[in-house]
Structures are given as C-alpha cells and as structure tokens.
Design a protein around this motif. Structure first.
Motif, PDB file in Angstrom:
ATOM      1  N   PRO A   1       0.952  -1.540  -0.085  1.00 11.75           N
ATOM      2  CA  PRO A   1      -0.010  -0.209  -0.138  1.00 11.75           C
ATOM      3  C   PRO A   1       0.980   1.363   0.277  1.00 11.75           C
ATOM      4  O   PRO A   1       1.990   1.204   0.038  1.00 11.75           O
ATOM      5  N   ARG A   2       0.015   2.450  -0.356  1.00 12.39           N
ATOM      6  CA  ARG A   2       0.825   3.598  -0.449  1.00 12.39           C
ATOM      7  C   ARG A   2       2.138   4.043  -1.918  1.00 12.39           C
ATOM      8  O   ARG A   2       2.342   4.710  -0.887  1.00 12.39           O
ATOM      9  N   LEU A   3       1.992   3.217  -2.762  1.00  8.23           N
ATOM     10  CA  LEU A   3       2.938   3.443  -3.302  1.00  8.23           C
ATOM     11  C   LEU A   3       1.948   4.461  -4.794  1.00  8.23           C
ATOM     12  O   LEU A   3       1.058   4.605  -4.268  1.00  8.23           O
ATOM     13  N   THR A   4       2.537   5.358  -5.227  1.00  5.14           N
ATOM     14  CA  THR A   4       2.055   6.044  -6.056  1.00  5.14           C
ATOM     15  C   THR A   4       1.634   4.683  -7.391  1.00  5.14           C
ATOM     16  O   THR A   4       3.151   4.546  -7.941  1.00  5.14           O
ATOM     17  N   LEU A   5       1.385   5.192  -8.263  1.00  6.83           N
ATOM     18  CA  LEU A   5       1.069   3.988  -9.451  1.00  6.83           C
ATOM     19  C   LEU A   5       0.379   4.713 -10.441  1.00  6.83           C
ATOM     20  O   LEU A   5      -0.856   5.451  -9.629  1.00  6.83           O
TER      21      LEU A   5
END
Length: 436
Positions: A59-63
């Motif tokens: 979670p919390r990745l920029t994609l």
C-alpha cells in the motif's frame, strides 16, 4: 457416495486434498504465478480484452497508468516491419487497487487492455479453422481440453503477455524504490548473429530501444535486422536469444532447495510463449571450464568494504540465492510457428492436409519478447524480495558477528581500506571440506 471407477477415486482424492489444504483452493490451473506478489492473467487474443489481477502490491505507492503504459508500448504490436502488423493501442485501464489520487490501497490491482483490431475471419474462413499449425499449441490445447479458441490461438497467443507486462511494470517500480534495482533485457542473438559489444554494467533502455531489433550494439543490430528481413521476405520466421540483466539486486534473495532463485526465474521465463531454453550465468558454456576457471573468486571492494566477486560466471546467484552481483539470464525463443509457407499437418478429425498460415504474425518474436522477459524477471525478483523481508528481516539482525555486507549496492560504514588491508594475514587459508 461409493467410489468405483479409477477416475472417481482420483477425483475423490483431489476433492479431499482441496478441502484439507486452503492453499490448494486458492490456486488456479496454470494462470497464476508468485507467492506474496501474485498475478493471475486472463483473456484471449480475439476476445473482448486481456488483463491481470496483481495481489500483494504494497500500500501507499504512487502508481499511474502512464507508468504502466510505458512498458506496454514497448510490447505492443505494429511497432515495425519485423513485428506483427496488428494495430492495437494496448491502452491500459486500472480497475481496482488504486485510489483517485493514484495511491495503491494494498488490495488487488486489476488492469485491463481491450482488444480492438482482432480479425477472426483470418482463422475461421479457411483451413486454419480445422487444421493444426505445426509446432503451435493448437493440437495440444485440443488434446488437453477437447476444445480450443481457433481465432488468434486464445491464451496460447503472445497477447496473453499483456497482463504480465502490466504487472511487471508495478514490480519494476517496487524494486526501484526498494534498492534501485534495474531490470533490462536486450536481443543478444538472432540465429547465429550475436551481439558482440554490450557492457552489461552500463547499457541502458535507451540503448536497447535505439533500433527496431532491440540490440544495444548498433553494428550487430544491423546484421540481425538483415537476417530477419531475409527470412521475413521468404514467408518464414526466425528465432534467437534475449539476455536479461538485473542490477543492484540485494544479496540473500531466493531459498534452498526447491525455491532457488534461478529455478523460479527459469519457470517464469520458460512460461513466456515461444520460450524453449534458459541459462543462468555462464549456463551451458560453464560446462566447458574447470572448477578453477569457473569459480567466481571473492574479494573486498576497496571503496565500499563489501564482499564482491572478481568475475560473474554464476550470474549473480550462488546456491540458489542472490549474491549482490548482476543477475544475468538468457532465454532462447523458437521461430514463430505460423508462417506463410506450405507445411504438412492434420485436421482435427485426422485428415492429412497442407496448410499455409494466414493472419498477422511476428516473423521474429525477439524484439517484443524483450519487455516480456523484463516483466517476468522483475516479478520473480520482487516476489523473492517480499519473501525475504517476510522471513528474514522481520527482526533486525543485531548479532555482532553478522557477515560482512555482500554485493554491488552495499557498503561498510566507516570502512578504511588501509586499515583493513593491514589486518589481513598473508598466505592462503587451508581448508578440509567434506561434502557428498
């Protein structure tokens, strides 16, 4: 219910196993790959679309879809005269797992690419609707399932790899963020025309994509292109080798005995359509050397203090575990089976016939196989990284006698090469080792 027939007995055993083992219930039949970072691809070449569900994404990745589209654009058809002319934009849609702000939620990421330019009549209005293409999956799919997707080859088509490449773009980002891992592949051979001048430590994606063959050695690329064109104009196809290099991979990834890193990489790469061979490091060429010549001797890097190897014949993997050097693998691809020349074959009902392939097909799969190999290598390494963190890094190693850091991407804090060299005793260390 009483079981009488052998088939009933086998089914009963499978049913009991599935009920007793939750893992068995979670597995699909040949459409999923990975343990923690796990993908499942779906869709057929001439269906409404193809896609992937990627589970285990942190979670919390920029994609963004633009990041994924970069890799899909390198894989898509219609790029040049040596790829299939099928005209597909392969525009990806992210359906789940990412919020409106472009942040991953930790839930499955589902991605879809819609088919736009399929021409099923190329398969249905001629002998290809009933005759098996030699060396294609037509016959074996029919033998297994009793039915097959005639138009486009269904899931045996390279179009299935869209889901892999989309998922691989996510894995590539995870690896880059964790330790700046870089996964790059290139065409290293077309038949007997080989790339001669490629520095595996420094070549870039820009170098690879600078020509339509995807070979970073311009002179060799011209020779490869001439060979492909010669074969293509005769209505035939041609194969070769893709080499993949993964840089900055941490030491310690992979597990003994059955989950060795090169074993996982081999399965990943051999699952790509048309793949017929796999090598890790020196591979078969290493069999021509003695142990003294083949062994990668260790040394201490004078700048970082890390344990390194003087050579890399192991291809960055020893004992099934990464050692921090470049991981180097090679994948051999056969010539495309659908060709414009007449071949002998049989029909579904057992009649011998002559068949000339129709439709739009790659005369050489290698240029588009480059992003496919990169994707599968990235997915395998990212999954191994997550397994390593889950098992071995959940508790920090605070042992004062822990091993010296190993690999090209680590350093020893406060390392002084002068002091360290003075502490080294002269002369070889004698060891008596008994192994089976």
């Amino acid at each position: 219910m009483r079981l009488h027939r052998p088939n009933d007995v086998a089914f009963g055993i499978l049913l009991v196993s599935a009920v007793a083992c939750p893992l068995a219930r979670s597995m699909s039949i040949g459409n999923s790959f990975g343990r923690i970072l796990r993908l499942s691809t779906w869709g057929e070449s001439h269906g409404g679309g193809v896609g992937v569900v990627l589970d285990g994404v942190p979670p919390r990745l920029t994609l963004t879809r633009e990041e994924i589209q970069v890799d899909l654009d390198r894989r898509r058809p219609g790029q040049s005269r040596i790829t299939t002319p099928r005209n597909e934009a392969d525009a990806v849609e992210i359906l789940s797992g990412v919020d409106a702000a472009g942040t991953t939620l930790g839930t499955p990421v589902a991605m879809l690419v819609r088919n736009k330019d399929q021409r099923s009549q190329d398969y249905m209005d001629n002998l290809m609707s009933v005759a098996y293409r030699p060396s294609h999956a037509d016959a074996t799919y029919d033998a297994k399932y009793g039915v097959r997707a005639v138009a486009g080859g269904g899931r045996s088509s390279a179009r299935e790899t869209i889901g892999r490449v989309a998922a691989g773009a996510v894995a590539r980002k995870i690896l880059r963020m964790y330790s700046n891992v870089e996964v790059l592949a290139y065409v290293s051979a077309v038949q007997d025309v080989t790339a001669e001048n490629v520095d595996e430590d420094t070549f870039t994606m820009e170098d690879v994509d600078s020509n339509i063959v995807r070979c970073p050695d311009p002179e060799s690329a011209e020779k490869m292109l001439a060979r492909i064109d010669e074969v293509r104009k005769g209505g035939n196809s041609i194969g070769g080798v893709v080499t993949c290099v993964a840089r900055n991979v941490p030491a310690g990834l992979g597990s003994p005995v059955f989950d060795k890193l090169e074993a996982d990489l081999a399965k990943a790469c051999m699952s790509i359509p048309a793949a017929k061979g796999f090598e890790s490091g020196d591979g078969f060429a290493g069999t021509l050397l003695s142990g003294k010549d083949h062994n990668d001797e260790f040394y201490i890097d004078k700048e970082t203090g890390a344990t390194r190897t003087k050579t890399n014949r192991s291809g960055g993997i020893q004992g099934g575990i990464s050692n921090g050097e470049n991981i180097v693998v090679k994948v051999a691809f056969k010539p495309t089976s659908t060709i414009g020349q007449v071949q002998s074959t049989v029909t579904r009902d057992g009649q011998e016939v002559d068949l000339r392939g129709k439709g739009r097909h790659d005369p050489c799969v290698l240029p588009r196989a480059v992003p496919m190999v990169e994707a599968m290598v990235a997915l395998t390494i990212a999954d191994a990284l997550m397994c390593q963190v889950a098992q071995c890094e959940i508790f920090p190693n605070e042992n004062a006698e822990r091993p010296n850091p190993m690999g090209s991407n680590v350093s020893v804090a406060g390392y002084d090469a002068t002091t360290a060299q003075a502490a080294v005793s002269s002369g070889p260390i004698s060891q008596r080792v008994d192994e089976e």
